[in-house]
Scaffold this active site. Structure first.
Site, mmCIF file in Angstrom:
data_model
loop_
_atom_site.group_PDB
_atom_site.id
_atom_site.type_symbol
_atom_site.label_atom_id
_atom_site.label_comp_id
_atom_site.label_asym_id
_atom_site.label_seq_id
_atom_site.Cartn_x
_atom_site.Cartn_y
_atom_site.Cartn_z
ATOM 1 C CD GLN A 215 -2.864 -1.012 -0.097
ATOM 2 O OE1 GLN A 215 -3.552 -0.024 -0.307
ATOM 3 N NE2 GLN A 215 -2.832 -2.038 -0.929
ATOM 4 C CG HIS B 270 -1.821 3.418 -3.282
ATOM 5 N ND1 HIS B 270 -2.702 3.697 -4.299
ATOM 6 C CD2 HIS B 270 -2.188 2.218 -2.790
ATOM 7 C CE1 HIS B 270 -3.564 2.705 -4.426
ATOM 8 N NE2 HIS B 270 -3.273 1.788 -3.529
ATOM 9 C CD GLU C 44 -8.123 3.790 2.051
ATOM 10 O OE1 GLU C 44 -8.745 3.842 0.985
ATOM 11 O OE2 GLU C 44 -6.915 4.121 2.156
ATOM 12 C CG HIS C 45 -7.012 -0.407 2.941
ATOM 13 N ND1 HIS C 45 -6.308 0.659 2.405
ATOM 14 C CD2 HIS C 45 -7.992 -0.692 2.055
ATOM 15 C CE1 HIS C 45 -6.837 0.989 1.239
ATOM 16 N NE2 HIS C 45 -7.869 0.187 1.000
ATOM 17 C CG ASP D 113 -6.785 -1.573 -2.896
ATOM 18 O OD1 ASP D 113 -7.691 -1.077 -2.209
ATOM 19 O OD2 ASP D 113 -5.571 -1.329 -2.711
ATOM 20 C CG HIS E 231 -44.870 25.812 12.728
ATOM 21 N ND1 HIS E 231 -44.305 26.991 12.334
ATOM 22 C CD2 HIS E 231 -44.039 24.827 12.267
ATOM 23 C CE1 HIS E 231 -43.182 26.751 11.683
ATOM 24 N NE2 HIS E 231 -42.988 25.440 11.625
#
Length: 440
Positions: A250, A253, A318-319, A352, A412
């Site tokens: 990862q 990236h 995230e992961h 992914d 109202h």
């Protein structure tokens, strides 16, 4: 207390970088709002070295891109898309319209209505990340979105054939070769040649994520999906090579991608450090992965599984890859994460690229309050009500009258009082509360 074996960069450095990104994005979006297509073209030339009169790809250009792929490439894309579509359809069946009579004569319900137009960002400046097309376009189409627009940056000076093929095969209605802030800005704000969308989805770099944050409100967004993050939770039932592989897988990236190991084994921590150095010597993407690891890599040794859960929820990654003797313990106890990958046989790359769950996931601790992209993100759950008897209108009206006057909302209250007069036959003075019916 957790023991830090390796830490990332100082928080102050990150804060300064964030401030610079905010200012840059604000300026770009302001320019797009005022100058439209001209600003988009200027930004595309400046940041991507890419210029055209119209950034939308023609049918011939799309067909030419697909023709550059081998039959196996196309088959593989179709396989991955079928997995994503299948899971999205399973999720869609869980979202039901409802209607119920909650009191005699009172009918309440909700409907799930798709967003009309969605803009999908597909990152691809460094790598042609075609999987993001599956995740956004297919999921939107399963939800019933009528107009799906896609933008992906040029790759090596031209539209990336694999991304274009994935966009087309997924069902995109309009395909643009346009990247970065200029892409999401054009989709959200609209230009002379690109009608605005109602919602932006898809991952991207820190600039794209910040653009989505600043555009939120003008359009809807899926979530803040910035630079990818990974967290590996492991004990001594696994080994350093597996942990290092999943961390660097990862980190490649981009240089701003955090990769963190939580473990109860100091030996595994040291072995993982050594394996990371070994793999960085042979990994073709090591130039990027090393920057990410040096700036944002962490290794934390915890006393037990419970402490790893607390640290993992604090990090809110995230992961989260779990490789322990009892991965179900983490499934049952973790609360802050984008997606879980349980056991050594699965991994983040499966999620992914191909397994079927969505890879557009919350980053920067947004997992504390949201999950990832799914079919429900493209649906507006809207309510309706129907009162079908005079008695129900008068009964609900009496309660409403008193509650509105309690708040000082006389207008109202009159909406309720007029129903009590017409359908309940009671003479309620204008602006008064309907008196309560005495208990029997």
């Amino acid at each position: 207390m957790p023991k830090i074996v390796k830490s990332g960069q100082d928080a102050g450095v990150q804060a300064a970088e964030d401030a610079n990104i905010r200012a840059t994005v604000e300026s770009l979006l302001g320019d797009i709002a005022s100058r439209g297509d001209a600003a988009v073209r200027d930004a595309s030339r400046k940041f991507d070295g890419w210029d055209r009169t119209d950034f939308r790809l023609t049918d011939k250009e799309i067909a030419d891109c697909i023709s550059q792929l081998s039959p196996q490439d196309v088959d593989d894309i179709r396989f991955a898309q079928e997995q994503v579509r299948n899971f999205a359809e399973i999720q869609r069946t869980a979202l039901k319209d409802v209607e119920a009579e909650t009191l005699p004569g009172v009918i309440l319900g909700h409907k799930n209505i798709p967003v009309h137009a969605v803009g999908c960002y597909v990152p691809g400046g460094k790598y042609p990340l075609l999987a993001s097309a599956h995740m956004s376009v297919i999921t939107a189409k399963v939800a019933g979105v009528k107009r799906v627009v896609t933008c992906a940056p040029p790759y090596q000076g031209r539209p990336a054939p694999a991304i274009v093929a994935a966009q087309k095969l997924a069902g995109a209605d309009e395909i643009y070769c346009l990247g970065g802030v200029q892409a999401v800005g054009a989709m959200a704000l609209g230009t002379e040649t690109m009608p605005a969308v109602d919602m932006l989805v898809g991952p991207g770099n820190a600039y794209v994520a910040e653009a989505k944050r600043q555009l939120f409100g003008r359009v809807g967004i899926d979530l803040f999906a910035g630079p990818t993050e990974t967290l590996v939770i492991a004990d001594d039932s696994t080994d350093g090579e597996l942990c290092a592989t999943d961390l660097l897988g990862q980190a490649e990236h981009g240089p701003d991608s955090p990769a963190v190991l939580l473990t109860t084994s100091e030996k595994l921590a040291r072995d993982t450090l050594a394996e990371i150095e070994r793999l960085l010597g042979i990994l073709p993407t090591a130039a990027i992965a090393r920057k990410a690891w040096e700036a944002h890599g962490e290794i934390i040794v915890c006393a037990n599984d419970a402490e790893m859960v607390r640290e993992a929820d604090r990090i809110g990654s995230e992961h989260v890859q779990v490789m322990t003797r009892d991965p179900d313990y983490f499934l049952e106890n973790l609360t802050n994460y984008g997606a879980l990958f349980l056991g050594p046989r699965t991994n983040v790359a499966f999620g992914d690229k191909v397994i079927g769950t969505n890879h557009t996931l919350p980053t920067r601790t947004a997992a504390r309050y949201t999950g990832g992209l799914w079919v429900g993100k493209f649906l507006k759950t809207v309510t309706y009500q129907r009162v079908v008897t005079d008695k129900a209108a008068a009964e609900i009206g009496a309660y409403c009258s008193r509650l509105c006057n309690l708040e000082g909302f006389v207008g109202h209250a009159e909406q309720a009082n007029i129903r009590v007069r017409r359908y309940g036959g009671k003479n309620v003075p204008y602006g008064a509360s309907v008196p309560a019916t005495p208990s029997a």
